[in-house]
Design a protein around this motif. Structure first.
Motif, PDB file in Angstrom:
ATOM      1  N   PRO A  33       0.820  -1.228   0.000  1.00 44.89           N
ATOM      2  CA  PRO A  33       0.000   0.000   0.000  1.00 44.89           C
ATOM      3  C   PRO A  33       0.847   1.268   0.000  1.00 44.89           C
ATOM      4  N   SER A  34       1.959   1.232   0.736  1.00 41.94           N
ATOM      5  CA  SER A  34       2.823   2.416   0.776  1.00 41.94           C
ATOM      6  C   SER A  34       3.403   2.726  -0.599  1.00 41.94           C
ATOM      7  N   THR A  35       3.609   1.687  -1.395  1.00 37.18           N
ATOM      8  CA  THR A  35       4.114   1.888  -2.757  1.00 37.18           C
ATOM      9  C   THR A  35       3.026   2.459  -3.650  1.00 37.18           C
ATOM     10  N   LEU A  36       1.816   1.905  -3.545  1.00 38.78           N
ATOM     11  CA  LEU A  36       0.704   2.374  -4.371  1.00 38.78           C
ATOM     12  C   LEU A  36       0.352   3.833  -4.079  1.00 38.78           C
ATOM     13  N   GLN A  37       0.650   4.283  -2.876  1.00 37.28           N
ATOM     14  CA  GLN A  37       0.327   5.667  -2.504  1.00 37.28           C
ATOM     15  C   GLN A  37       1.322   6.681  -3.074  1.00 37.28           C
ATOM     16  N   GLN A  38       2.351   6.192  -3.746  1.00 38.35           N
ATOM     17  CA  GLN A  38       3.366   7.097  -4.306  1.00 38.35           C
ATOM     18  C   GLN A  38       3.562   6.809  -5.802  1.00 38.35           C
ATOM     19  N   PRO A  39       2.545   7.039  -6.617  1.00 36.65           N
ATOM     20  CA  PRO A  39       2.638   6.705  -8.050  1.00 36.65           C
ATOM     21  C   PRO A  39       3.656   7.545  -8.811  1.00 36.65           C
ATOM     22  N   THR A  40       3.991   8.705  -8.285  1.00 37.12           N
ATOM     23  CA  THR A  40       4.993   9.521  -8.979  1.00 37.12           C
ATOM     24  C   THR A  40       6.413   9.036  -8.703  1.00 37.12           C
ATOM     25  N   ARG A  41       6.556   8.294  -7.623  1.00 37.08           N
ATOM     26  CA  ARG A  41       7.888   7.799  -7.256  1.00 37.08           C
ATOM     27  C   ARG A  41       8.160   6.410  -7.829  1.00 37.08           C
ATOM     28  N   TYR A  42       7.147   5.553  -7.809  1.00 31.41           N
ATOM     29  CA  TYR A  42       7.341   4.167  -8.233  1.00 31.41           C
ATOM     30  C   TYR A  42       6.627   3.891  -9.552  1.00 31.41           C
ATOM     31  N   HIS A  43       7.183   2.990 -10.327  1.00 34.76           N
ATOM     32  CA  HIS A  43       6.504   2.462 -11.513  1.00 34.76           C
ATOM     33  C   HIS A  43       7.146   1.124 -11.883  1.00 34.76           C
ATOM     34  N   PHE A  44       6.406   0.316 -12.604  1.00 37.95           N
ATOM     35  CA  PHE A  44       6.920  -0.974 -13.072  1.00 37.95           C
ATOM     36  C   PHE A  44       7.418  -0.827 -14.507  1.00 37.95           C
ATOM     37  N   ARG A  45       8.475  -1.556 -14.808  1.00 42.64           N
ATOM     38  CA  ARG A  45       9.033  -1.501 -16.156  1.00 42.64           C
ATOM     39  C   ARG A  45       9.379  -2.913 -16.630  1.00 42.64           C
ATOM     40  N   VAL A  70      10.209  -8.137 -15.180  1.00 44.19           N
ATOM     41  CA  VAL A  70       9.486  -6.987 -14.635  1.00 44.19           C
ATOM     42  C   VAL A  70      10.263  -6.468 -13.432  1.00 44.19           C
ATOM     43  N   LYS A  71      10.461  -5.163 -13.400  1.00 42.21           N
ATOM     44  CA  LYS A  71      11.172  -4.558 -12.276  1.00 42.21           C
ATOM     45  C   LYS A  71      10.357  -3.393 -11.717  1.00 42.21           C
ATOM     46  N   LEU A  72      10.435  -3.220 -10.409  1.00 39.25           N
ATOM     47  CA  LEU A  72       9.814  -2.081  -9.738  1.00 39.25           C
ATOM     48  C   LEU A  72      10.879  -1.001  -9.566  1.00 39.25           C
ATOM     49  N   TYR A  73      10.654   0.136 -10.205  1.00 37.72           N
ATOM     50  CA  TYR A  73      11.642   1.219 -10.186  1.00 37.72           C
ATOM     51  C   TYR A  73      11.268   2.272  -9.145  1.00 37.72           C
ATOM     52  N   ASP A  74      12.292   2.712  -8.438  1.00 32.14           N
ATOM     53  CA  ASP A  74      12.172   3.806  -7.476  1.00 32.14           C
ATOM     54  C   ASP A  74      12.925   4.996  -8.068  1.00 32.14           C
ATOM     55  N   SER A  75      12.173   5.957  -8.611  1.00 36.11           N
ATOM     56  CA  SER A  75      12.806   7.090  -9.284  1.00 36.11           C
ATOM     57  C   SER A  75      13.514   8.020  -8.305  1.00 36.11           C
ATOM     58  N   GLN A  76      13.110   7.988  -7.044  1.00 39.66           N
ATOM     59  CA  GLN A  76      13.739   8.862  -6.053  1.00 39.66           C
ATOM     60  C   GLN A  76      15.134   8.357  -5.691  1.00 39.66           C
ATOM     61  N   ARG A  77      15.247   7.063  -5.479  1.00 37.56           N
ATOM     62  CA  ARG A  77      16.542   6.472  -5.133  1.00 37.56           C
ATOM     63  C   ARG A  77      17.300   5.970  -6.360  1.00 37.56           C
ATOM     64  N   ASN A  78      16.624   5.983  -7.506  1.00 36.96           N
ATOM     65  CA  ASN A  78      17.215   5.491  -8.756  1.00 36.96           C
ATOM     66  C   ASN A  78      17.657   4.028  -8.618  1.00 36.96           C
ATOM     67  N   THR A  79      16.759   3.220  -8.068  1.00 33.77           N
ATOM     68  CA  THR A  79      17.026   1.792  -7.890  1.00 33.77           C
ATOM     69  C   THR A  79      15.871   0.988  -8.469  1.00 33.77           C
ATOM     70  N   SER A  80      16.085  -0.305  -8.591  1.00 35.68           N
ATOM     71  CA  SER A  80      15.034  -1.192  -9.089  1.00 35.68           C
ATOM     72  C   SER A  80      15.143  -2.533  -8.393  1.00 35.68           C
ATOM     73  N   GLU A  81      14.045  -3.281  -8.401  1.00 37.93           N
ATOM     74  CA  GLU A  81      14.054  -4.603  -7.787  1.00 37.93           C
ATOM     75  C   GLU A  81      13.178  -5.552  -8.591  1.00 37.93           C
ATOM     76  N   LEU A  82      13.587  -6.806  -8.602  1.00 38.97           N
ATOM     77  CA  LEU A  82      12.806  -7.865  -9.229  1.00 38.97           C
ATOM     78  C   LEU A  82      11.735  -8.340  -8.256  1.00 38.97           C
ATOM     79  N   PRO A  83      10.787  -9.153  -8.725  1.00 36.85           N
ATOM     80  CA  PRO A  83       9.751  -9.660  -7.809  1.00 36.85           C
ATOM     81  C   PRO A  83      10.363 -10.309  -6.576  1.00 36.85           C
ATOM     82  N   THR A  84       9.837  -9.948  -5.414  1.00 38.79           N
ATOM     83  CA  THR A  84      10.370 -10.483  -4.163  1.00 38.79           C
ATOM     84  C   THR A  84       9.993 -11.949  -3.999  1.00 38.79           C
ATOM     85  N   ASN A  85       8.728 -12.254  -4.238  1.00 42.99           N
ATOM     86  CA  ASN A  85       8.269 -13.643  -4.170  1.00 42.99           C
ATOM     87  C   ASN A  85       8.388 -14.257  -5.564  1.00 42.99           C
TER      88      ASN A  85
END
Length: 455
Positions: free
Chosen positions: A56-68, A116-131
């Motif tokens: 939920p904390s990620t969904l509340q910040q659509p300008t910061r996070y996006h999937f690519r 698919v990666k989840l990008y954090d534009s603020q930290r300029n990082t990305s992550e693959l699916p956790t599960n």
């Protein structure tokens, strides 16, 4: 009561709460349906993608996070720009998931993955699916479209190979084969180097040159287990080798290939198949070996019942062998011009190393075993020249696309590089060898003149 003063159920509740909180925050998942996709070159297709359990904390910040969506190798396949980015605005905030179709375009032969990666534009990082699960990435295989010309090519190869083995059967001289028993040293050296040395050499070179490309290892290995090429007889004659030994070794090598090719494929070759993730095509290899037995027996029958026809077939043996090699190589290049896009320095090195080292090792082995220069040269030529036509035939008939298309580049490279050392020897003999012979003759004549004058 726990040692720290809390009841056991309270600790359990606390741990459960933390686990649920952690899963809801960091446990996003991706699922491709289907998890594998086969495309043709320059074609595209759609697959379904589901992203779920986003925090939920990620969904509340659509300008910061996006999937690519990203391709591991964009030269092979890619996701077009309009599908490559997935905004959090499209997610269902209640279920914390999104399901939709994405387009994947195929570009060139090979295999790659879409991630698919989840990008954090603020930290300029990305992550693959956790599960992670088996369908968290999309396996993409790109192959050539099926064409009529491919069927014509394959049918022509089968016809020419049948004619070649009929000619081999007609040319088999049982008296000469019996001579192997009385003077077997030369042919045995060549036979061992051809059916044992070259497969081992091709395997070692494949692992060394293509450590991360088992498909290329397979292409080089199939070239190494192929029998002697018909061009070896021509080169033996041109370079002053023992033509009788050459023809005998070529014949024995090609006849023995019925057993040696399947044997090497299911033993040492199985290791490469496992690394490449390809099943060993036992049935196709068995059918290949058995399909050429009939033409060989037919040739023996022609030799026995129709000797005049057999003599014609024997005369055709060399030109047919040379034509088959040239036809397969030239047609394979013209029909599959994409092969040149696959050429790399590793392909060139492999194409030079296999025949080159084969020449050297076989020549040294022959000289160490006291063979004369002509026989040693012939053994070296017979060992180094592989029937790349058979290698291409094996790869195209036993493997599926795109593996068959990709691995074909290796025997083509070997075929291109094989004549170069022999051509160098020929030019050397023509340019400097004759000069030395002339100088030696002149020296001998001068010595005779002086000796005559003295006497």
């Amino acid at each position: 009561m726990s040692p720290h003063g809390r009841p056991g159920w309270e600790w359990s509740y606390l741990l459960l709460t933390l686990a649920v909180g952690f899963a809801s925050t960091h446990g996003w998942m991706a699922h491709f349906r289907p998890a594998a996709l086969t495309l043709q070159m320059e074609r595209g297709d759609r697959v379904q993608l589901k992203l779920e359990n986003v925090a939920p904390s990620t969904l509340q910040q659509p300008t910061r996070y996006h999937f690519r969506l990203e391709s591991v190798d964009t030269d092979l396949a890619s996701v077009p720009g309009e599908n490559a980015t997935i905004s959090l605005d499209v997610f269902n905030t209640d279920t914390r998931d999104w399901t939709g179709d994405i387009v994947v375009n195929g570009h060139f032969l090979g295999q790659t993955k879409i991630q698919v990666k989840l990008y954090d534009s603020q930290r300029n990082t990305s992550e693959l699916p956790t599960n992670w699960s088996n369908d968290s990435t999309l396996d993409v295989k790109i192959k050539r479209p099926k064409r009529v010309v491919d069927d014509i090519f394959l049918g022509t190869i089968i016809l020419l190979m049948s004619l070649l083995y009929i000619s081999f059967g007609a040319a088999l001289n049982l008296d000469v084969l019996r001579g192997l028993i009385t003077r077997p040293t030369g042919p045995c050296i060549g036979f061992v180097m051809q059916v044992v040395g070259m497969p081992l050499l091709s395997y070692a070179l494949g692992v060394f040159i293509f450590p991360q490309a088992p498909a290329m290892q397979l292409g080089l290995f199939f070239t190494g287990i192929s029998p002697s090429g018909g061009a070896s007889n021509t080169w033996s004659a041109v370079l002053g080798g023992n033509i009788h030994l050459s023809v005998l070794m070529t014949t024995v090598s090609n006849v023995a290939a019925f057993a040696t090719i399947p044997l090497w494929t299911i033993t040492l070759g199985q290791l490469i198949f496992e690394r490449a993730g390809i099943k060993v095509p036992y049935g196709k290899i068995a059918s290949y070996s058995s399909s050429l037995v009939l033409p060989l027996l037919l040739g023996l029958l022609v030799q026995k019942r129709m000797p005049q026809v057999a003599r014609v077939l024997v005369r055709l043996l060399k030109p047919v062998s040379a034509f088959i090699i040239l036809f397969i190589i030239v047609f394979a290049i013209i029909n599959n011009f994409y092969l040149f896009y696959l050429f790399s320095w590793q392909i060139v090195v492999a194409g030079m190393a296999l025949p080159g080292l084969g020449y050297i090792f076989a020549f040294l082995a022959a000289k160490l075993l006291h063979q004369n220069a002509a026989d040693a040269l012939t053994i070296a030529i017979e060992t180094g020249i592989q029937n790349t036509g058979i290698a291409i035939f094996l790869l195209t008939t036993t493997l599926e696309s795109p593996e068959a298309d990709i691995t074909t580049v290796v025997p083509v490279s070997v075929a291109v590089m094989t004549p170069l050392p022999l051509l160098g020897i020929y030019l050397y003999n023509r340019c400097w060898g004759n000069k030395r012979i002339s100088e030696a003759s002149a020296t001998a004549s001068e010595a005779e003149r002086i000796a005559g004058a003295i006497h």
